[in-house]
Motif scaffolding. Structure first.
Motif, PDB file in Angstrom:
ATOM      1  N   ARG A  73     103.220  52.345  75.386  1.00 56.62           N
ATOM      2  CA  ARG A  73     103.238  51.427  76.631  1.00 56.62           C
ATOM      3  C   ARG A  73     102.139  50.512  76.451  1.00 56.62           C
ATOM      4  N   ARG A  74     100.848  50.809  75.968  1.00 58.07           N
ATOM      5  CA  ARG A  74      99.951  49.842  75.873  1.00 58.07           C
ATOM      6  C   ARG A  74     100.384  48.541  75.119  1.00 58.07           C
ATOM      7  N   LEU A  75     100.969  48.863  73.985  1.00 61.25           N
ATOM      8  CA  LEU A  75     101.748  47.764  73.214  1.00 61.25           C
ATOM      9  C   LEU A  75     102.342  46.616  73.755  1.00 61.25           C
ATOM     10  N   TRP A  76     103.298  47.370  74.835  1.00 58.75           N
ATOM     11  CA  TRP A  76     104.166  46.451  75.384  1.00 58.75           C
ATOM     12  C   TRP A  76     103.409  45.834  76.415  1.00 58.75           C
ATOM     13  N   GLU A  77     102.571  46.358  77.165  1.00 54.08           N
ATOM     14  CA  GLU A  77     101.652  45.938  78.348  1.00 54.08           C
ATOM     15  C   GLU A  77     101.134  44.396  77.708  1.00 54.08           C
ATOM     16  N   ARG A  78     100.474  44.836  76.485  1.00 54.49           N
ATOM     17  CA  ARG A  78      99.679  43.593  75.813  1.00 54.49           C
ATOM     18  C   ARG A  78     100.768  42.498  75.463  1.00 54.49           C
ATOM     19  N   ARG A  79     101.972  42.881  75.107  1.00 53.61           N
ATOM     20  CA  ARG A  79     103.078  41.776  74.953  1.00 53.61           C
ATOM     21  C   ARG A  79     103.230  41.118  75.993  1.00 53.61           C
ATOM     22  N   LEU A  80     103.575  41.829  77.187  1.00 55.88           N
ATOM     23  CA  LEU A  80     104.081  41.187  78.197  1.00 55.88           C
ATOM     24  C   LEU A  80     102.886  40.243  78.975  1.00 55.88           C
ATOM     25  N   ASP A  81     101.481  40.855  78.768  1.00 52.81           N
ATOM     26  CA  ASP A  81     100.311  40.010  79.296  1.00 52.81           C
ATOM     27  C   ASP A  81     100.412  38.808  78.363  1.00 52.81           C
ATOM     28  N   ARG A  82     100.615  38.770  77.101  1.00 51.08           N
ATOM     29  CA  ARG A  82     100.808  37.388  76.202  1.00 51.08           C
ATOM     30  C   ARG A  82     101.938  36.717  76.713  1.00 51.08           C
ATOM     31  N   LEU A  83     102.951  37.310  76.738  1.00 50.98           N
ATOM     32  CA  LEU A  83     104.210  36.253  77.503  1.00 50.98           C
ATOM     33  C   LEU A  83     104.025  35.879  78.716  1.00 50.98           C
ATOM     34  N   GLU A  84     103.160  36.480  79.551  1.00 52.92           N
ATOM     35  CA  GLU A  84     102.940  35.917  80.930  1.00 52.92           C
ATOM     36  C   GLU A  84     101.829  34.783  80.639  1.00 52.92           C
ATOM     37  N   ALA A  85     100.839  34.943  79.979  1.00 55.81           N
ATOM     38  CA  ALA A  85      99.857  33.846  79.807  1.00 55.81           C
ATOM     39  C   ALA A  85     100.956  32.625  79.234  1.00 55.81           C
ATOM     40  N   TYR A  86     101.613  32.790  78.099  1.00 57.62           N
ATOM     41  CA  TYR A  86     102.318  31.855  77.873  1.00 57.62           C
ATOM     42  C   TYR A  86     103.474  31.064  78.691  1.00 57.62           C
ATOM     43  N   VAL A  87     103.904  31.795  79.368  1.00 59.83           N
ATOM     44  CA  VAL A  87     104.730  31.207  80.581  1.00 59.83           C
ATOM     45  C   VAL A  87     103.863  30.144  81.502  1.00 59.83           C
ATOM     46  N   GLU A  88     102.592  30.854  81.873  1.00 58.97           N
ATOM     47  CA  GLU A  88     101.844  30.139  82.815  1.00 58.97           C
ATOM     48  C   GLU A  88     101.380  28.812  81.983  1.00 58.97           C
ATOM     49  N   ARG A  89     100.789  28.897  80.779  1.00 61.57           N
ATOM     50  CA  ARG A  89     100.586  27.681  80.043  1.00 61.57           C
ATOM     51  C   ARG A  89     101.735  26.444  80.100  1.00 61.57           C
ATOM     52  N   GLN A  90     102.972  27.017  79.842  1.00 56.97           N
ATOM     53  CA  GLN A  90     103.975  26.258  79.759  1.00 56.97           C
ATOM     54  C   GLN A  90     104.376  25.632  81.156  1.00 56.97           C
ATOM     55  N   GLN A  91     104.026  26.380  82.498  1.00 59.75           N
ATOM     56  CA  GLN A  91     104.161  25.831  83.687  1.00 59.75           C
ATOM     57  C   GLN A  91     103.363  24.714  83.891  1.00 59.75           C
ATOM     58  N   ARG A  92     102.073  24.848  83.592  1.00 60.46           N
ATOM     59  CA  ARG A  92     100.895  24.079  83.902  1.00 60.46           C
ATOM     60  C   ARG A  92     101.201  22.915  83.115  1.00 60.46           C
ATOM     61  N   LYS A  93     101.778  22.673  81.996  1.00 59.38           N
ATOM     62  CA  LYS A  93     102.071  21.679  81.196  1.00 59.38           C
ATOM     63  C   LYS A  93     103.163  21.123  81.763  1.00 59.38           C
ATOM     64  N   GLY A  94     104.053  21.696  82.566  1.00 61.90           N
ATOM     65  CA  GLY A  94     105.341  21.223  83.162  1.00 61.90           C
ATOM     66  C   GLY A  94     104.626  20.503  84.462  1.00 61.90           C
ATOM     67  N   ASP A  95     103.708  21.052  85.284  1.00 63.93           N
ATOM     68  CA  ASP A  95     103.037  20.513  86.361  1.00 63.93           C
ATOM     69  C   ASP A  95     102.143  18.949  85.953  1.00 63.93           C
ATOM     70  N   GLY A  96     101.694  18.948  84.945  1.00 66.72           N
ATOM     71  CA  GLY A  96     100.838  18.224  84.495  1.00 66.72           C
ATOM     72  C   GLY A  96     101.560  16.688  84.166  1.00 66.72           C
ATOM     73  N   ARG A  97     102.905  16.877  84.069  1.00 67.37           N
ATOM     74  CA  ARG A  97     103.490  15.749  83.557  1.00 67.37           C
ATOM     75  C   ARG A  97     103.643  14.609  84.550  1.00 67.37           C
TER      76      ARG A  97
END
Lengths: 113, 113
Positions: A89-113
């Motif tokens: 479970r922890r393994l998956w939570e870490r992966r989901l946290d990383r995925l969430e962080a990645y999606v947020e970064r991509q969104q911020r990049k999108g907003d900055g355009r």
């Protein structure tokens, strides 16, 4: 017994719906083989076979009381099983946290355009 | 799929040490069937059989990449499994608490004699 065999026996014992039903009935209190057979709707030898598997996995203990065999819930090797499940479970939570962080970064990049 | 079938498939998939080994290898990252076969030391069809069972339990996903089949770890139905295990654990903790309270009462009675 090495941890791997503990996990084999416990997961295997828990993989059958009839055996999980037996544990569900024993939650309410001790029961004989025939007490278990009635609600589950299988033969006495059938129940006994399932009880034996639960007993080997330390999920049930039985004792002879006169002519009947009394079955009781037992704690099993839940520490090992919980450790294994929690690790996964922890393994998956870490992966989901990383995925969430990645999606947020991509969104911020999108907003900055 | 009803919860019982989810538990059947997940516990059954996890009851085999080779399948747990496969999940352990995939924790490090995606792997092909032959990447898995080497450290585990079984045949390619043997690995594929285990991977299919893990796939049915949603613990692994696979995709064709050219001529190889890439395997990745998947979250499975861990919520259902954790709920079940946690229910069982809490049941035992409550029973142990009651037993502890009983033992303490008996000890206090003994001290008061």
């Amino acid at each position: 017994m090495v941890q791997s065999q503990v996990l084999d026996r416990t997961f295997s014992a828990l993989s059958d719906p009839t055996r999980r039903d037996i544990l569900g009935i024993l939650e309410r209190g001790p029961a004989s083989i025939s007490d278990l057979a009635e609600p589950i709707g299988i033969s006495l030898p059938g129940v006994l076979k399932h009880v034996r598997i639960l007993e080997e996995a330390n999920l049930v203990t039985t004792s002879k009381e006169g002519r009947t065999r009394e079955c009781r819930l037992a704690p099993g090797d839940m520490d090992e099983v919980t450790d294994w499940i929690e690790h996964y479970r922890r393994l998956w939570e870490r992966r989901l946290d990383r995925l969430e962080a990645y999606v947020e970064r991509q969104q911020r990049k999108g907003d900055g355009r």
